[in-house]
Scaffold this motif. Structure first.
Motif, PDB file in Angstrom:
ATOM      1  N   GLU A   1       0.840  -1.190   0.000  1.00 11.91           N
ATOM      2  CA  GLU A   1       0.000   0.000   0.000  1.00 11.91           C
ATOM      3  C   GLU A   1       0.880   1.246   0.000  1.00 11.91           C
ATOM      4  N   LEU A   2       0.535   2.203  -0.844  1.00 11.31           N
ATOM      5  CA  LEU A   2       1.242   3.478  -0.897  1.00 11.31           C
ATOM      6  C   LEU A   2       0.246   4.605  -0.691  1.00 11.31           C
ATOM      7  N   THR A   3       0.737   5.742  -0.233  1.00 14.81           N
ATOM      8  CA  THR A   3      -0.079   6.938  -0.074  1.00 14.81           C
ATOM      9  C   THR A   3       0.411   7.967  -1.071  1.00 14.81           C
ATOM     10  N   GLU A   4      -0.521   8.539  -1.827  1.00 15.25           N
ATOM     11  CA  GLU A   4      -0.189   9.623  -2.748  1.00 15.25           C
ATOM     12  C   GLU A   4      -0.720  10.915  -2.151  1.00 15.25           C
ATOM     13  N   ARG A   5       0.162  11.919  -2.060  1.00  9.76           N
ATOM     14  CA  ARG A   5      -0.226  13.234  -1.544  1.00  9.76           C
ATOM     15  C   ARG A   5      -0.104  14.260  -2.660  1.00  9.76           C
ATOM     16  N   THR A   6      -1.145  15.076  -2.801  1.00 13.82           N
ATOM     17  CA  THR A   6      -1.144  16.173  -3.763  1.00 13.82           C
ATOM     18  C   THR A   6      -1.704  17.396  -3.056  1.00 13.82           C
ATOM     19  N   ASP A   7      -1.800  18.515  -3.785  1.00  9.31           N
ATOM     20  CA  ASP A   7      -2.387  19.708  -3.186  1.00  9.31           C
ATOM     21  C   ASP A   7      -3.885  19.526  -2.932  1.00  9.31           C
ATOM     22  N   ARG A   8      -4.469  18.467  -3.455  1.00 11.91           N
ATOM     23  CA  ARG A   8      -5.895  18.185  -3.239  1.00 11.91           C
ATOM     24  C   ARG A   8      -6.138  17.259  -2.059  1.00 11.91           C
ATOM     25  N   GLY A   9      -5.073  16.774  -1.441  1.00 11.84           N
ATOM     26  CA  GLY A   9      -5.228  15.863  -0.307  1.00 11.84           C
ATOM     27  C   GLY A   9      -4.415  14.610  -0.506  1.00 11.84           C
ATOM     28  N   LYS A  10      -4.817  13.550   0.176  1.00 15.37           N
ATOM     29  CA  LYS A  10      -4.080  12.296   0.061  1.00 15.37           C
ATOM     30  C   LYS A  10      -5.048  11.165  -0.227  1.00 15.37           C
TER      31      LYS A  10
END
Length: 164
Positions: free
Chosen positions: A101-110
């Motif tokens: 499992e990976l978490t992607e973070r952007t300016d819109r959240g995670k």
């Protein structure tokens, strides 16, 4: 059944219905074909599993394949490892989580990406990918054109707390 109904109208998202996908061409040229290539590689565990290595000091990566105008990379992530906030320069891409499992973070959240999850992105897309879990993870990355630049970005500050 109405004669105007098609498999797509009945099934919905073509990428969610495996039996409607055409086999990935040897040299993909469209976003859908790159997604198909990623899914084909993901389903062939015997091809990539023996290549995976885990490195406690840095993310491990291996170029699995390259073709005209694209590259396919295999990456492993031990718990806590991350990419830092970055984009991919002029490259578009497909990220597929193969294991873990990976978490992607952007300016819109995670968003949490489990095994089988895919993300498609265009040039200039800024994100950070992190293994926030307690288990190792493996991901597949396809870049087109091949990755030549990965500019890092300063961490974005959280909005200031409102005062009463």
């Amino acid at each position: 059944m109405n004669s105007s109904d098609s498999d797509l109208q009945i099934a919905g998202d073509l990428l969610e219905v495996q039996h409607l996908l055409r086999p990935a061409p040897e040299h993909p040229a469209t976003v859908a074909e790159f997604v198909g290539l990623a899914r084909a590689i993901a389903s062939d565990r015997d091809q990539w599993t023996p290549l995976v290595r885990y490195d406690a000091t840095t993310r491990w990566y291996h170029r699995l394949r390259q073709g005209p105008g694209y590259e396919v990379w295999l990456l492993s992530w031990v718990p806590g490892q991350g990419s830092g906030l970055h984009d991919h320069g002029p490259s578009s891409g497909v990220l597929t989580v193969l294991d873990g499992e990976l978490t992607e973070r952007t300016d819109r959240g995670k968003r949490t990406l489990g095994a089988g999850a895919q993300r498609v992105f265009a040039p200039g897309y800024v994100h950070e990918v992190v293994n926030d879990s307690l288990e190792p993870a493996v991901s597949l990355h396809i870049y087109y054109p091949g990755l030549t630049d990965m500019p890092m970005h300063a961490a974005q500050c959280a909005p200031a707390a409102a005062t009463a």
